[in-house]
Design a protein around this motif. Sequence first.
Motif, short mmCIF file in Angstrom:
data_model
loop_
_atom_site.label_atom_id
_atom_site.label_comp_id
_atom_site.label_asym_id
_atom_site.label_seq_id
_atom_site.Cartn_x
_atom_site.Cartn_y
_atom_site.Cartn_z
N PRO A 39 -1.03 -5.98 -5.41
CA PRO A 39 -0.38 -6.39 -6.66
C PRO A 39 0.66 -5.35 -7.08
N VAL A 40 1.81 -5.85 -7.57
CA VAL A 40 2.88 -4.92 -8.00
C VAL A 40 2.35 -3.99 -9.08
N ILE A 41 1.58 -4.54 -10.00
CA ILE A 41 0.88 -3.66 -10.94
C ILE A 41 -0.55 -4.15 -11.09
N HIS A 42 -1.41 -3.27 -11.53
CA HIS A 42 -2.82 -3.62 -11.69
C HIS A 42 -3.04 -4.27 -13.05
N ASN A 43 -2.48 -5.45 -13.22
CA ASN A 43 -2.65 -6.17 -14.49
C ASN A 43 -2.71 -7.66 -14.17
N ILE A 56 3.89 -13.48 -4.62
CA ILE A 56 2.47 -13.57 -4.27
C ILE A 56 1.96 -12.24 -3.73
N SER A 57 0.84 -11.79 -4.25
CA SER A 57 0.25 -10.54 -3.74
C SER A 57 -0.62 -10.83 -2.52
N VAL A 58 -0.40 -10.09 -1.44
CA VAL A 58 -1.26 -10.20 -0.25
C VAL A 58 -1.83 -8.82 0.07
N ASP A 59 -3.00 -8.84 0.74
CA ASP A 59 -3.64 -7.55 1.04
C ASP A 59 -3.03 -6.86 2.26
N ASP A 60 -2.56 -7.67 3.21
CA ASP A 60 -1.95 -7.08 4.40
C ASP A 60 -0.91 -8.05 4.97
N ILE A 61 -0.29 -7.66 6.09
CA ILE A 61 0.80 -8.49 6.62
C ILE A 61 0.34 -9.44 7.72
N ILE A 72 7.64 -3.95 -0.73
CA ILE A 72 6.85 -2.72 -0.82
C ILE A 72 6.84 -2.29 -2.28
N ARG A 73 5.66 -2.21 -2.87
CA ARG A 73 5.60 -1.90 -4.31
C ARG A 73 5.89 -0.42 -4.58
#
Lengths: 290, 290
Positions: A39-43, A56-61, A72-73
Amino acid sequence: MNVDIIKGASCGFCSGVMRAIKLAREAAQGDVRVYTLGPVIHNPQVVESLEKSNIISVDDIKGLSGGDTVLIRSHGITEELEEEIRRKKLNIIDATCPKVKRAQRICTNLAENYSKVFIIGISEHPEVQGILSRGSGRAKVISSLEEAAKEEKFRDAGILVQTTYRTEKFYEIVSELLKKGRVIKIENTICEETITRQEEVSELSLKVDLMYVVGGKNSSNTKRLFESSSKNVTSLYIETPEEISPRQLTGKKRIGIVSGASTPIDTVNRIEERIKKELKKSKKEGKKTK
Amino acid sequence: MNVDIIKGASCGFCSGVMRAIKLAREAAQGDVRVYTLGPVIHNPQVVESLEKSNIISVDDIKGLSGGDTVLIRSHGITEELEEEIRRKKLNIIDATCPKVKRAQRICTNLAENYSKVFIIGISEHPEVQGILSRGSGRAKVISSLEEAAKEEKFRDAGILVQTTYRTEKFYEIVSELLKKGRVIKIENTICEETITRQEEVSELSLKVDLMYVVGGKNSSNTKRLFESSSKNVTSLYIETPEEISPRQLTGKKRIGIVSGASTPIDTVNRIEERIKKELKKSKKEGKKTK
Protein backbone atom coordinates in the motif's frame (compact mmCIF):
# COMPACT_ATOMS: atom_id res chain seq x y z
CA MET A 1 -13.60 25.31 31.44
CA ASN A 2 -11.94 26.38 28.23
CA VAL A 3 -9.85 23.72 26.49
CA ASP A 4 -7.20 24.53 23.90
CA ILE A 5 -6.57 22.12 21.06
CA ILE A 6 -3.22 22.65 19.36
CA LYS A 7 -2.40 20.90 16.10
CA GLY A 8 1.23 20.45 15.04
CA ALA A 9 2.02 22.70 12.09
CA SER A 10 3.45 19.88 9.99
CA CYS A 11 0.47 17.53 10.29
CA GLY A 12 -0.53 15.66 7.14
CA PHE A 13 1.42 13.78 4.50
CA CYS A 14 5.11 14.45 4.08
CA SER A 15 6.27 15.56 0.64
CA GLY A 16 7.50 12.06 -0.23
CA VAL A 17 4.12 10.44 0.40
CA MET A 18 2.30 13.29 -1.33
CA ARG A 19 4.52 12.84 -4.39
CA ALA A 20 3.92 9.07 -4.49
CA ILE A 21 0.14 9.50 -4.42
CA LYS A 22 0.32 12.23 -7.07
CA LEU A 23 2.46 10.03 -9.36
CA ALA A 24 0.07 7.11 -8.86
CA ARG A 25 -2.99 9.21 -9.70
CA GLU A 26 -1.32 10.74 -12.75
CA ALA A 27 -0.32 7.31 -14.09
CA ALA A 28 -3.78 5.84 -13.50
CA GLN A 29 -5.46 8.11 -16.06
CA GLY A 30 -7.67 6.57 -18.69
CA ASP A 31 -7.89 2.82 -18.28
CA VAL A 32 -4.31 2.27 -17.05
CA ARG A 33 -4.11 0.16 -13.92
CA VAL A 34 -1.30 1.01 -11.54
CA TYR A 35 -0.05 -1.72 -9.22
CA THR A 36 1.69 -0.43 -6.12
CA LEU A 37 4.18 -2.69 -4.36
CA GLY A 38 2.52 -2.69 -0.96
CA PRO A 39 0.00 0.00 0.00
CA VAL A 40 1.24 3.51 -0.86
CA ILE A 41 0.40 4.48 2.69
CA HIS A 42 -0.72 2.47 5.69
CA ASN A 43 -4.22 3.89 5.79
CA PRO A 44 -7.17 1.63 4.80
CA GLN A 45 -9.47 4.49 3.73
CA VAL A 46 -6.90 6.08 1.47
CA VAL A 47 -6.03 2.70 -0.02
CA GLU A 48 -9.73 2.05 -0.70
CA SER A 49 -10.16 5.41 -2.40
CA LEU A 50 -7.07 4.73 -4.54
CA GLU A 51 -8.49 1.36 -5.58
CA LYS A 52 -11.51 3.14 -6.97
CA SER A 53 -9.07 5.19 -9.09
CA ASN A 54 -7.51 2.01 -10.50
CA ILE A 55 -4.51 2.06 -8.15
CA ILE A 56 -4.22 -1.44 -6.74
CA SER A 57 -1.88 -2.58 -3.99
CA VAL A 58 -0.15 -5.94 -4.60
CA ASP A 59 2.23 -7.81 -2.31
CA ASP A 60 4.67 -8.84 -5.02
CA ILE A 61 5.17 -8.83 -8.79
CA LYS A 62 4.41 -12.54 -9.33
CA GLY A 63 1.01 -11.95 -10.90
CA LEU A 64 2.21 -9.13 -13.15
CA SER A 65 3.56 -9.39 -16.68
CA GLY A 66 5.17 -7.21 -19.36
CA GLY A 67 3.27 -4.01 -20.05
CA ASP A 68 1.77 -3.84 -16.57
CA THR A 69 2.56 -0.64 -14.70
CA VAL A 70 4.12 -0.98 -11.29
CA LEU A 71 4.69 1.85 -8.83
CA ILE A 72 7.53 1.82 -6.32
CA ARG A 73 6.20 3.57 -3.22
CA SER A 74 8.08 6.23 -1.26
CA HIS A 75 9.94 3.69 0.95
CA GLY A 76 11.78 2.35 -2.08
CA ILE A 77 12.58 -1.30 -2.79
CA THR A 78 15.61 -3.55 -2.79
CA GLU A 79 18.05 -3.55 -5.68
CA GLU A 80 17.19 -7.22 -6.33
CA LEU A 81 13.50 -6.49 -6.71
CA GLU A 82 14.26 -3.55 -8.98
CA GLU A 83 16.27 -5.85 -11.24
CA GLU A 84 13.47 -8.41 -11.24
CA ILE A 85 11.00 -5.74 -12.33
CA ARG A 86 13.31 -4.75 -15.14
CA ARG A 87 13.75 -8.35 -16.24
CA LYS A 88 9.99 -8.73 -16.36
CA LYS A 89 9.85 -5.61 -18.55
CA LEU A 90 7.14 -3.98 -16.43
CA ASN A 91 6.57 -0.25 -16.72
CA ILE A 92 8.11 1.33 -13.66
CA ILE A 93 6.93 4.47 -11.92
CA ASP A 94 9.60 5.15 -9.35
CA ALA A 95 7.96 7.08 -6.51
CA THR A 96 10.79 6.36 -4.11
CA CYS A 97 11.08 9.47 -1.93
CA PRO A 98 14.04 11.53 -3.21
CA LYS A 99 15.48 11.54 0.31
CA VAL A 100 15.34 7.75 0.45
CA LYS A 101 16.89 7.59 -3.02
CA ARG A 102 19.71 9.78 -1.76
CA ALA A 103 20.24 7.49 1.25
CA GLN A 104 20.41 4.51 -1.14
CA ARG A 105 23.06 6.26 -3.23
CA ILE A 106 25.01 7.22 -0.11
CA CYS A 107 24.96 3.58 1.01
CA THR A 108 26.41 2.44 -2.33
CA ASN A 109 29.04 5.14 -2.09
CA LEU A 110 30.01 4.38 1.52
CA ALA A 111 30.30 0.68 0.68
CA GLU A 112 32.73 1.59 -2.10
CA ASN A 113 34.94 3.60 0.24
CA TYR A 114 34.70 1.96 3.65
CA SER A 115 35.17 -1.61 4.80
CA LYS A 116 31.97 -1.57 6.82
CA VAL A 117 28.68 0.33 6.53
CA PHE A 118 26.22 0.72 9.38
CA ILE A 119 22.62 1.68 8.68
CA ILE A 120 20.99 2.94 11.85
CA GLY A 121 17.32 2.03 11.62
CA ILE A 122 14.61 -0.58 12.06
CA SER A 123 15.88 -3.62 10.20
CA GLU A 124 12.53 -4.89 9.01
CA HIS A 125 11.44 -1.49 7.65
CA PRO A 126 11.12 -1.62 3.83
CA GLU A 127 13.13 1.60 3.45
CA VAL A 128 15.99 0.12 5.48
CA GLN A 129 15.82 -3.13 3.48
CA GLY A 130 16.08 -1.12 0.29
CA ILE A 131 19.09 0.85 1.54
CA LEU A 132 20.74 -2.30 2.92
CA SER A 133 20.53 -4.02 -0.45
CA ARG A 134 22.73 -1.27 -1.89
CA GLY A 135 25.57 -1.94 0.58
CA SER A 136 27.43 -4.49 -1.60
CA GLY A 137 27.21 -7.01 1.24
CA ARG A 138 29.28 -4.76 3.50
CA ALA A 139 26.31 -3.02 5.11
CA LYS A 140 24.61 -3.98 8.36
CA VAL A 141 21.59 -2.60 10.20
CA ILE A 142 21.99 -1.42 13.80
CA SER A 143 18.69 -0.98 15.61
CA SER A 144 19.66 -0.22 19.18
CA LEU A 145 22.36 1.04 21.52
CA GLU A 146 22.80 -2.53 22.78
CA GLU A 147 23.46 -3.81 19.26
CA ALA A 148 25.99 -1.02 18.71
CA ALA A 149 27.73 -1.85 21.99
CA LYS A 150 28.07 -5.49 20.92
CA GLU A 151 29.78 -4.57 17.62
CA GLU A 152 33.37 -5.66 17.26
CA LYS A 153 36.14 -3.13 16.56
CA PHE A 154 36.55 -2.16 12.93
CA ARG A 155 39.17 -0.35 10.89
CA ASP A 156 36.91 2.11 9.14
CA ALA A 157 33.21 2.51 8.54
CA GLY A 158 30.52 4.63 6.99
CA ILE A 159 27.33 5.34 8.90
CA LEU A 160 23.94 6.43 7.59
CA VAL A 161 20.43 6.36 8.97
CA GLN A 162 16.80 5.66 8.11
CA THR A 163 15.28 8.93 6.86
CA THR A 164 12.54 8.91 9.52
CA TYR A 165 14.70 7.90 12.49
CA ARG A 166 14.69 9.74 15.81
CA THR A 167 17.59 12.18 15.85
CA GLU A 168 18.60 11.72 19.50
CA LYS A 169 18.65 7.96 19.17
CA PHE A 170 20.79 8.26 16.06
CA TYR A 171 23.33 10.41 17.93
CA GLU A 172 23.31 7.98 20.83
CA ILE A 173 24.05 4.97 18.62
CA VAL A 174 26.72 6.83 16.63
CA SER A 175 28.41 7.86 19.88
CA GLU A 176 28.65 4.19 20.77
CA LEU A 177 30.01 3.19 17.35
CA LEU A 178 32.64 5.96 17.60
CA LYS A 179 34.44 3.82 20.18
CA LYS A 180 34.80 0.92 17.77
CA GLY A 181 36.83 2.36 14.92
CA ARG A 182 39.35 4.99 13.98
CA VAL A 183 38.00 6.33 10.70
CA ILE A 184 34.29 6.94 10.45
CA LYS A 185 32.27 8.87 7.92
CA ILE A 186 28.85 9.85 9.14
CA GLU A 187 26.05 10.81 6.80
CA ASN A 188 23.04 12.00 8.73
CA THR A 189 20.35 11.05 6.21
CA ILE A 190 17.41 11.84 8.49
CA CYS A 191 15.12 13.99 6.34
CA GLU A 192 14.46 17.63 7.19
CA GLU A 193 10.71 17.07 7.42
CA THR A 194 11.28 14.29 9.95
CA ILE A 195 13.48 16.61 12.01
CA THR A 196 10.86 19.39 11.86
CA ARG A 197 8.13 16.99 13.00
CA GLN A 198 10.28 15.70 15.84
CA GLU A 199 11.17 19.21 17.01
CA GLU A 200 7.52 20.17 16.84
CA VAL A 201 6.48 17.17 18.94
CA SER A 202 9.18 17.89 21.52
CA GLU A 203 8.13 21.52 21.84
CA LEU A 204 4.40 20.88 21.80
CA SER A 205 4.60 18.02 24.31
CA LEU A 206 5.99 20.48 26.86
CA LYS A 207 3.04 22.83 26.41
CA VAL A 208 0.08 20.43 26.55
CA ASP A 209 -1.30 18.07 29.19
CA LEU A 210 -2.42 15.40 26.72
CA MET A 211 -1.06 14.52 23.30
CA TYR A 212 -2.71 12.53 20.53
CA VAL A 213 -0.14 11.03 18.19
CA VAL A 214 -1.96 10.04 15.01
CA GLY A 215 -0.69 7.44 12.58
CA GLY A 216 -0.68 3.79 11.55
CA LYS A 217 0.36 1.49 14.36
CA ASN A 218 2.88 0.01 11.93
CA SER A 219 4.31 3.41 11.00
CA SER A 220 7.91 3.63 12.11
CA ASN A 221 8.11 7.43 12.07
CA THR A 222 4.84 7.78 14.05
CA LYS A 223 6.22 5.38 16.67
CA ARG A 224 9.24 7.66 17.12
CA LEU A 225 7.00 10.72 17.50
CA PHE A 226 5.05 8.82 20.16
CA GLU A 227 8.29 7.93 21.97
CA SER A 228 9.39 11.58 22.03
CA SER A 229 6.01 12.84 23.17
CA SER A 230 5.64 10.19 25.89
CA LYS A 231 8.81 11.43 27.53
CA ASN A 232 7.18 14.75 28.36
CA VAL A 233 3.43 14.22 28.63
CA THR A 234 0.62 11.62 28.72
CA SER A 235 0.39 10.55 25.10
CA LEU A 236 -2.06 8.39 23.20
CA TYR A 237 -1.17 6.64 19.95
CA ILE A 238 -4.33 6.48 17.81
CA GLU A 239 -5.26 5.69 14.21
CA THR A 240 -8.90 6.86 14.09
CA PRO A 241 -11.28 9.30 15.83
CA GLU A 242 -13.17 6.30 17.25
CA GLU A 243 -10.32 5.65 19.64
CA ILE A 244 -11.02 8.88 21.50
CA SER A 245 -13.01 8.41 24.70
CA PRO A 246 -14.42 11.10 27.01
CA ARG A 247 -12.47 9.66 29.93
CA GLN A 248 -9.13 10.49 28.23
CA LEU A 249 -10.12 14.15 28.16
CA THR A 250 -11.17 14.55 31.80
CA GLY A 251 -9.45 17.50 33.43
CA LYS A 252 -7.27 18.29 30.40
CA LYS A 253 -6.79 21.93 29.53
CA ARG A 254 -4.43 21.84 26.58
CA ILE A 255 -4.57 18.99 24.11
CA GLY A 256 -2.02 18.49 21.34
CA ILE A 257 -2.39 16.62 18.05
CA VAL A 258 0.55 15.55 15.92
CA SER A 259 0.73 13.05 13.10
CA GLY A 260 3.15 10.81 11.28
CA ALA A 261 4.33 11.41 7.72
CA SER A 262 1.77 9.01 6.22
CA THR A 263 -1.31 10.28 8.01
CA PRO A 264 -3.82 12.17 5.83
CA ILE A 265 -4.60 15.67 7.10
CA ASP A 266 -8.26 14.63 6.85
CA THR A 267 -7.80 12.05 9.62
CA VAL A 268 -6.14 14.68 11.81
CA ASN A 269 -9.03 17.08 11.19
CA ARG A 270 -11.61 14.43 12.04
CA ILE A 271 -9.76 13.72 15.26
CA GLU A 272 -9.83 17.39 16.15
CA GLU A 273 -13.60 17.48 15.48
CA ARG A 274 -14.19 14.43 17.63
CA ILE A 275 -12.26 15.94 20.54
CA LYS A 276 -14.32 19.13 20.28
CA LYS A 277 -17.55 17.11 20.20
CA GLU A 278 -16.61 15.07 23.24
CA LEU A 279 -15.63 18.19 25.16
CA LYS A 280 -18.93 19.85 24.29
CA LYS A 281 -20.87 16.78 25.45
CA SER A 282 -19.06 16.60 28.76
CA LYS A 283 -19.61 20.34 29.28
CA LYS A 284 -23.35 19.91 28.81
CA GLU A 285 -23.42 16.89 31.12
CA GLY A 286 -21.39 18.86 33.65
CA LYS A 287 -24.01 21.63 33.60
CA LYS A 288 -26.82 19.10 34.00
CA THR A 289 -25.31 17.55 37.11
CA LYS A 290 -24.87 20.99 38.70
CA MET B 1 52.30 -3.49 57.18
CA ASN B 2 53.23 -4.63 53.69
CA VAL B 3 52.89 -1.99 50.97
CA ASP B 4 52.67 -2.84 47.27
CA ILE B 5 54.12 -0.47 44.69
CA ILE B 6 52.78 -1.05 41.19
CA LYS B 7 54.38 0.66 38.20
CA GLY B 8 52.39 1.08 34.97
CA ALA B 9 53.76 -1.25 32.29
CA SER B 10 54.15 1.54 29.74
CA CYS B 11 56.18 3.90 31.92
CA GLY B 12 59.06 5.72 30.23
CA PHE B 13 59.39 7.56 26.93
CA CYS B 14 56.92 6.86 24.17
CA SER B 15 58.36 5.69 20.85
CA GLY B 16 58.07 9.18 19.31
CA VAL B 17 60.16 10.82 22.04
CA MET B 18 62.63 7.92 22.00
CA ARG B 19 63.05 8.32 18.23
CA ALA B 20 63.61 12.09 18.51
CA ILE B 21 66.36 11.67 21.11
CA LYS B 22 67.98 8.89 19.05
CA LEU B 23 67.94 11.05 15.88
CA ALA B 24 69.41 13.99 17.81
CA ARG B 25 72.22 11.88 19.27
CA GLU B 26 73.03 10.30 15.90
CA ALA B 27 73.22 13.69 14.20
CA ALA B 28 75.40 15.18 16.92
CA GLN B 29 78.33 12.87 16.18
CA GLY B 30 81.78 14.35 15.70
CA ASP B 31 81.71 18.13 16.07
CA VAL B 32 78.25 18.70 14.58
CA ARG B 33 76.01 20.86 16.75
CA VAL B 34 72.30 20.04 16.65
CA TYR B 35 69.84 22.80 17.48
CA THR B 36 66.45 21.57 18.64
CA LEU B 37 63.47 23.87 18.24
CA GLY B 38 62.42 23.93 21.86
CA PRO B 39 63.59 21.26 24.32
CA VAL B 40 63.22 17.71 22.91
CA ILE B 41 61.45 16.81 26.12
CA HIS B 42 60.29 18.89 29.06
CA ASN B 43 62.80 17.49 31.53
CA PRO B 44 65.69 19.73 32.74
CA GLN B 45 68.09 16.87 33.54
CA VAL B 46 67.67 15.22 30.16
CA VAL B 47 68.06 18.58 28.39
CA GLU B 48 71.28 19.23 30.38
CA SER B 49 72.71 15.83 29.45
CA LEU B 50 71.86 16.45 25.79
CA GLU B 51 73.65 19.82 25.91
CA LYS B 52 76.83 18.00 26.91
CA SER B 53 76.40 15.92 23.75
CA ASN B 54 76.21 19.06 21.60
CA ILE B 55 72.41 19.06 21.33
CA ILE B 56 71.28 22.58 22.12
CA SER B 57 67.71 23.77 22.58
CA VAL B 58 66.87 27.09 20.91
CA ASP B 59 63.60 29.02 20.99
CA ASP B 60 63.62 30.00 17.32
CA ILE B 61 65.76 29.91 14.18
CA LYS B 62 66.75 33.61 14.23
CA GLY B 63 70.32 32.99 15.36
CA LEU B 64 70.90 30.13 12.91
CA SER B 65 72.27 30.33 9.39
CA GLY B 66 72.85 28.12 6.33
CA GLY B 67 74.67 24.90 7.15
CA ASP B 68 73.45 24.79 10.76
CA THR B 69 71.56 21.62 11.69
CA VAL B 70 68.12 22.02 13.16
CA LEU B 71 66.02 19.24 14.65
CA ILE B 72 62.22 19.32 14.62
CA ARG B 73 61.12 17.62 17.84
CA SER B 74 58.38 14.98 18.08
CA HIS B 75 55.54 17.57 18.42
CA GLY B 76 56.22 18.85 14.91
CA ILE B 77 56.16 22.49 13.81
CA THR B 78 53.93 24.72 11.72
CA GLU B 79 54.06 24.67 7.94
CA GLU B 80 55.15 28.32 7.98
CA LEU B 81 58.14 27.60 10.19
CA GLU B 82 59.08 24.61 8.05
CA GLU B 83 59.13 26.87 4.97
CA GLU B 84 61.22 29.44 6.81
CA ILE B 85 63.77 26.75 7.70
CA ARG B 86 63.92 25.71 4.06
CA ARG B 87 64.38 29.29 2.90
CA LYS B 88 67.26 29.68 5.34
CA LYS B 89 68.80 26.51 3.83
CA LEU B 90 69.37 24.95 7.25
CA ASN B 91 69.94 21.20 7.48
CA ILE B 92 66.73 19.67 8.76
CA ILE B 93 66.39 16.56 10.89
CA ASP B 94 62.69 15.91 11.03
CA ALA B 95 61.99 14.05 14.27
CA THR B 96 58.28 14.80 14.14
CA CYS B 97 56.57 11.74 15.62
CA PRO B 98 55.22 9.64 12.72
CA LYS B 99 51.78 9.68 14.36
CA VAL B 100 51.84 13.49 14.49
CA LYS B 101 53.02 13.57 10.88
CA ARG B 102 50.06 11.39 9.96
CA ALA B 103 47.67 13.74 11.79
CA GLN B 104 49.18 16.67 9.85
CA ARG B 105 48.59 14.87 6.55
CA ILE B 106 45.05 13.96 7.59
CA CYS B 107 44.36 17.63 8.38
CA THR B 108 45.56 18.70 4.91
CA ASN B 109 43.43 15.99 3.37
CA LEU B 110 40.28 16.81 5.38
CA ALA B 111 40.67 20.49 4.49
CA GLU B 112 40.72 19.53 0.81
CA ASN B 113 37.50 17.53 1.11
CA TYR B 114 35.40 19.24 3.76
CA SER B 115 34.30 22.82 4.23
CA LYS B 116 35.33 22.82 7.89
CA VAL B 117 37.93 20.94 9.91
CA PHE B 118 37.82 20.61 13.68
CA ILE B 119 40.95 19.67 15.59
CA ILE B 120 40.03 18.47 19.07
CA GLY B 121 42.92 19.40 21.35
CA ILE B 122 44.64 22.02 23.46
CA SER B 123 44.98 25.03 21.17
CA GLU B 124 48.28 26.29 22.55
CA HIS B 125 49.96 22.88 22.28
CA PRO B 126 52.78 22.93 19.68
CA GLU B 127 51.51 19.69 18.10
CA VAL B 128 48.05 21.20 17.66
CA GLN B 129 49.54 24.41 16.24
CA GLY B 130 51.48 22.35 13.72
CA ILE B 131 48.39 20.40 12.67
CA LEU B 132 46.26 23.56 12.53
CA SER B 133 48.72 25.22 10.14
CA ARG B 134 48.01 22.42 7.65
CA GLY B 135 44.27 23.12 7.57
CA SER B 136 44.35 25.62 4.66
CA GLY B 137 42.64 28.20 6.87
CA ARG B 138 39.57 25.98 7.19
CA ALA B 139 40.67 24.28 10.40
CA LYS B 140 39.75 25.30 13.93
CA VAL B 141 40.73 23.98 17.33
CA ILE B 142 38.02 22.86 19.75
CA SER B 143 39.22 22.47 23.34
CA SER B 144 36.09 21.76 25.33
CA LEU B 145 32.52 20.54 25.25
CA GLU B 146 31.39 24.13 25.83
CA GLU B 147 33.26 25.33 22.76
CA ALA B 148 31.74 22.52 20.70
CA ALA B 149 28.25 23.41 21.93
CA LYS B 150 28.76 27.01 20.86
CA GLU B 151 29.69 26.04 17.28
CA GLU B 152 27.29 27.08 14.56
CA LYS B 153 25.69 24.55 12.24
CA PHE B 154 27.83 23.49 9.29
CA ARG B 155 27.25 21.64 6.06
CA ASP B 156 30.09 19.17 6.33
CA ALA B 157 33.22 18.79 8.39
CA GLY B 158 36.24 16.64 9.09
CA ILE B 159 37.31 15.99 12.66
CA LEU B 160 40.68 14.88 13.98
CA VAL B 161 42.35 15.01 17.37
CA GLN B 162 45.62 15.72 19.16
CA THR B 163 47.56 12.41 19.31
CA THR B 164 47.79 12.50 23.12
CA TYR B 165 44.22 13.56 23.84
CA ARG B 166 41.97 11.77 26.35
CA THR B 167 39.78 9.32 24.45
CA GLU B 168 36.57 9.84 26.47
CA LYS B 169 36.80 13.60 26.14
CA PHE B 170 37.30 13.23 22.39
CA TYR B 171 34.14 11.09 22.10
CA GLU B 172 32.23 13.58 24.22
CA ILE B 173 33.19 16.54 22.04
CA VAL B 174 32.54 14.63 18.79
CA SER B 175 29.09 13.65 20.07
CA GLU B 176 28.34 17.34 20.52
CA LEU B 177 29.64 18.26 17.05
CA LEU B 178 27.51 15.49 15.52
CA LYS B 179 24.47 17.66 16.17
CA LYS B 180 25.84 20.51 14.11
CA GLY B 181 26.23 19.02 10.66
CA ARG B 182 24.99 16.35 8.31
CA VAL B 183 28.20 14.98 6.82
CA ILE B 184 31.09 14.38 9.15
CA LYS B 185 34.27 12.42 8.67
CA ILE B 186 35.97 11.47 11.89
CA GLU B 187 39.62 10.50 12.06
CA ASN B 188 40.53 9.35 15.53
CA THR B 189 44.21 10.28 15.45
CA ILE B 190 44.87 9.54 19.13
CA CYS B 191 47.99 7.36 19.11
CA GLU B 192 47.88 3.72 20.24
CA GLU B 193 50.50 4.30 22.93
CA THR B 194 48.41 7.13 24.37
CA ILE B 195 45.39 4.85 24.46
CA THR B 196 47.38 2.06 26.15
CA ARG B 197 48.68 4.50 28.78
CA GLN B 198 45.19 5.82 29.43
CA GLU B 199 43.72 2.34 29.75
CA GLU B 200 46.53 1.38 32.08
CA VAL B 201 45.92 4.41 34.30
CA SER B 202 42.19 3.74 34.41
CA GLU B 203 42.70 0.11 35.41
CA LEU B 204 45.52 0.76 37.87
CA SER B 205 43.71 3.67 39.54
CA LEU B 206 40.95 1.26 40.55
CA LYS B 207 43.41 -1.08 42.23
CA VAL B 208 45.53 1.32 44.29
CA ASP B 209 44.81 3.73 47.14
CA LEU B 210 47.33 6.35 46.03
CA MET B 211 48.63 7.16 42.54
CA TYR B 212 51.73 9.12 41.57
CA VAL B 213 51.41 10.56 38.09
CA VAL B 214 54.91 11.49 36.94
CA GLY B 215 55.63 14.04 34.24
CA GLY B 216 56.36 17.67 33.41
CA LYS B 217 53.71 20.03 34.78
CA ASN B 218 53.50 21.45 31.26
CA SER B 219 53.02 18.03 29.66
CA SER B 220 49.60 17.82 28.07
CA ASN B 221 49.43 14.02 27.96
CA THR B 222 50.51 13.72 31.63
CA LYS B 223 47.78 16.17 32.61
CA ARG B 224 45.21 13.88 30.95
CA LEU B 225 46.57 10.84 32.78
CA PHE B 226 46.26 12.79 36.02
CA GLU B 227 42.65 13.71 35.18
CA SER B 228 41.76 10.06 34.56
CA SER B 229 43.49 8.82 37.68
CA SER B 230 41.98 11.53 39.91
CA LYS B 231 38.51 10.31 38.99
CA ASN B 232 39.13 7.02 40.77
CA VAL B 233 41.73 7.56 43.49
CA THR B 234 43.77 10.16 45.41
CA SER B 235 46.39 11.16 42.85
CA LEU B 236 49.52 13.30 43.07
CA TYR B 237 51.06 14.97 40.04
CA ILE B 238 54.83 15.09 40.56
CA GLU B 239 57.95 15.82 38.51
CA THR B 240 60.70 14.66 40.87
CA PRO B 241 61.29 12.26 43.80
CA GLU B 242 61.78 15.27 46.07
CA GLU B 243 58.07 15.98 45.90
CA ILE B 244 57.29 12.78 47.81
CA SER B 245 56.64 13.31 51.50
CA PRO B 246 56.08 10.68 54.21
CA ARG B 247 52.70 12.18 55.04
CA GLN B 248 51.37 11.30 51.56
CA LEU B 249 52.09 7.63 52.23
CA THR B 250 50.44 7.30 55.65
CA GLY B 251 48.02 4.38 55.73
CA LYS B 252 48.42 3.54 52.02
CA LYS B 253 48.62 -0.13 51.13
CA ARG B 254 48.84 -0.09 47.35
CA ILE B 255 50.63 2.72 45.59
CA GLY B 256 50.60 3.17 41.81
CA ILE B 257 53.10 4.97 39.59
CA VAL B 258 52.36 5.99 36.01
CA SER B 259 54.16 8.44 33.77
CA GLY B 260 53.61 10.64 30.76
CA ALA B 261 55.11 9.98 27.33
CA SER B 262 58.04 12.36 27.89
CA THR B 263 59.12 11.12 31.31
CA PRO B 264 62.41 9.21 31.40
CA ILE B 265 62.12 5.71 32.93
CA ASP B 266 64.99 6.76 35.18
CA THR B 267 62.83 9.40 36.88
CA VAL B 268 60.11 6.80 37.44
CA ASN B 269 62.64 4.39 38.96
CA ARG B 270 64.00 7.06 41.29
CA ILE B 271 60.48 7.83 42.41
CA GLU B 272 59.91 4.18 43.19
CA GLU B 273 63.14 4.08 45.22
CA ARG B 274 62.16 7.18 47.15
CA ILE B 275 58.77 5.72 48.06
CA LYS B 276 60.44 2.52 49.30
CA LYS B 277 62.89 4.54 51.37
CA GLU B 278 60.19 6.64 52.96
CA LEU B 279 58.14 3.55 53.77
CA LYS B 280 61.15 1.87 55.38
CA LYS B 281 61.83 4.97 57.48
CA SER B 282 58.27 5.24 58.70
CA LYS B 283 58.27 1.49 59.54
CA LYS B 284 61.36 1.95 61.72
CA GLU B 285 59.88 5.01 63.39
CA GLY B 286 56.65 3.10 63.92
CA LYS B 287 58.58 0.35 65.73
CA LYS B 288 60.43 2.92 67.87
CA THR B 289 57.21 4.55 69.06
CA LYS B 290 55.74 1.16 70.02
